[in-house]
Design a protein around this motif. Structure first.
Motif, PDB file in Angstrom:
ATOM      1  N   ARG A  61       0.764  -1.225  -0.210  1.00 23.97           N
ATOM      2  CA  ARG A  61       0.072   0.043  -0.016  1.00 23.97           C
ATOM      3  C   ARG A  61       0.918   1.101  -0.095  1.00 23.97           C
ATOM      4  O   ARG A  61       0.341   2.179  -0.576  1.00 23.97           O
TER       5      ARG A  61
ATOM      6  N   PHE B  75      -8.526  -5.869  -3.195  1.00 24.05           N
ATOM      7  CA  PHE B  75      -8.318  -5.229  -4.215  1.00 24.05           C
ATOM      8  C   PHE B  75      -8.515  -3.578  -3.642  1.00 24.05           C
ATOM      9  O   PHE B  75      -7.770  -2.639  -4.342  1.00 24.05           O
TER      10      PHE B  75
ATOM     11  N   THR C 192      -1.607   0.742  -7.171  1.00 25.10           N
ATOM     12  CA  THR C 192      -1.205   0.860  -8.518  1.00 25.10           C
ATOM     13  C   THR C 192      -1.815   2.066  -9.321  1.00 25.10           C
ATOM     14  O   THR C 192      -0.963   2.719 -10.167  1.00 25.10           O
ATOM     15  N   VAL C 193      -2.810   2.756  -9.015  1.00 28.37           N
ATOM     16  CA  VAL C 193      -3.212   3.954  -9.679  1.00 28.37           C
ATOM     17  C   VAL C 193      -2.271   4.934  -9.420  1.00 28.37           C
ATOM     18  O   VAL C 193      -1.773   5.751 -10.365  1.00 28.37           O
TER      19      VAL C 193
ATOM     20  N   VAL D 107      -5.392  -1.785  -5.927  1.00 25.17           N
ATOM     21  CA  VAL D 107      -5.827  -0.747  -6.851  1.00 25.17           C
ATOM     22  C   VAL D 107      -5.352   0.784  -6.799  1.00 25.17           C
ATOM     23  O   VAL D 107      -4.675   1.374  -7.581  1.00 25.17           O
TER      24      VAL D 107
ATOM     25  N   SER E  20      -8.249   8.062  -1.253  1.00 26.34           N
ATOM     26  CA  SER E  20      -8.442   6.605  -0.914  1.00 26.34           C
ATOM     27  C   SER E  20      -9.175   6.372   0.349  1.00 26.34           C
ATOM     28  O   SER E  20     -10.198   5.769   0.481  1.00 26.34           O
TER      29      SER E  20
END
Length: 254
Positions: free
Chosen positions: A89, A187, A194-195, A191, A248
């Protein structure tokens, strides 16, 4: 102090205009696919050893530092979960981006700066070639595409380093360790990491190209462009990371 703050905001404005020019030129032909592949190789393949070594050491150190505290609280079985989530993360993307900022942003700044000083960019403009399309867009796209792959590679190596410590210290098999890590991840962890790694790559390429493309005349300007590219890219990486974490968290609350 006031002058330094003023210069900082001027730089941010110039960088924003440079980014807007990138998005305007991005869709216009010709498309330099060969140069893009070359830059992907230069920035991706040649960074694997550095990223892998850094990731391996991070996995070792994080596990060795955390293990005594986890044993003290009787939570050593949660070590794979804690290390896996921390690396995937936050630690993996940020450290990999900083390593690439030091290597790639400085390299781009020095390369384009030397081309500006030796008037190679001016010669390309006179000959009818679009130097922005050939030099800038290919490099920014290469960093944007390659950094997520480097982050994934660095995360895996870091997890392997952590698993090695657990295997030696706690007699935990590699299969059990990685099964525990992948069961703990979701996820929602993968996600956002990665973004934001795509944005990290874009920032590194953008700052390196901006500093090199508008480098001042003289050999001293090349060194200044390389150094300031690393500093500015590193600062913007932390800003982007803060925004990504803030967004997030809002997403998780919803």
């Amino acid at each position: 102090m006031v002058e330094q703050i003023k210069q900082f905001f001027i730089q941010i404005g110039d960088l924003s205009r440079f980014a807007s020019r990138f998005f305007k030129e991005f869709y216009k032909p010709p498309f330099e696919f060969k140069e893009l592949l070359h830059q992907c190789y230069q920035m991706g393949n040649r960074s694997l050893v550095l990223v892998g070594l850094t990731g391996f050491i991070i996995g070792l150190v994080l596990t060795l530092q955390s293990r005594p505290t986890m044993i003290q609280f009787g939570a050593v079985s949660w070590m794979p979960n804690m290390v896996g989530i921390s690396i995937v993360r936050e630690i993996g993307p940020v450290i990999t981006a900083l390593i690439c900022a030091g290597r790639i942003a400085s390299g781009i700044g020095a390369e384009l700066g030397s081309m500006r000083v030796t008037e190679q960019i001016d010669a390309m403009e006179v000959s009818g070639t679009n130097p922005f399309k050939y030099l800038v867009i290919t490099r920014i796209l290469a960093t944007t595409l390659m950094l997520p792959l480097l982050v994934v590679f660095g995360d895996l190596i870091a997890l392997y380093g952590s698993a090695l410590v657990e295997n030696i210290k706690g007699q935990v098999s590699f299969q059990l360790y990685f099964n525990t890590v992948f069961n703990a991840l979701s996820f929602g962890d993968l996600v956002p990491a990665t973004v934001k790694s795509f944005f990290f790559g874009f920032v590194i390429g953008l700052v390196g190209c901006y500093k090199g493309y508008y480098s001042k005349k003289g050999t001293a300007g090349v060194g200044v462009a390389a150094n300031t590219a690393v500093v500015m890219a590193s600062l913007l990486l932390f800003v982007v990371d803060f925004i990504a974490v803030f967004v997030s968290d809002i997403f998780y609350e919803l």
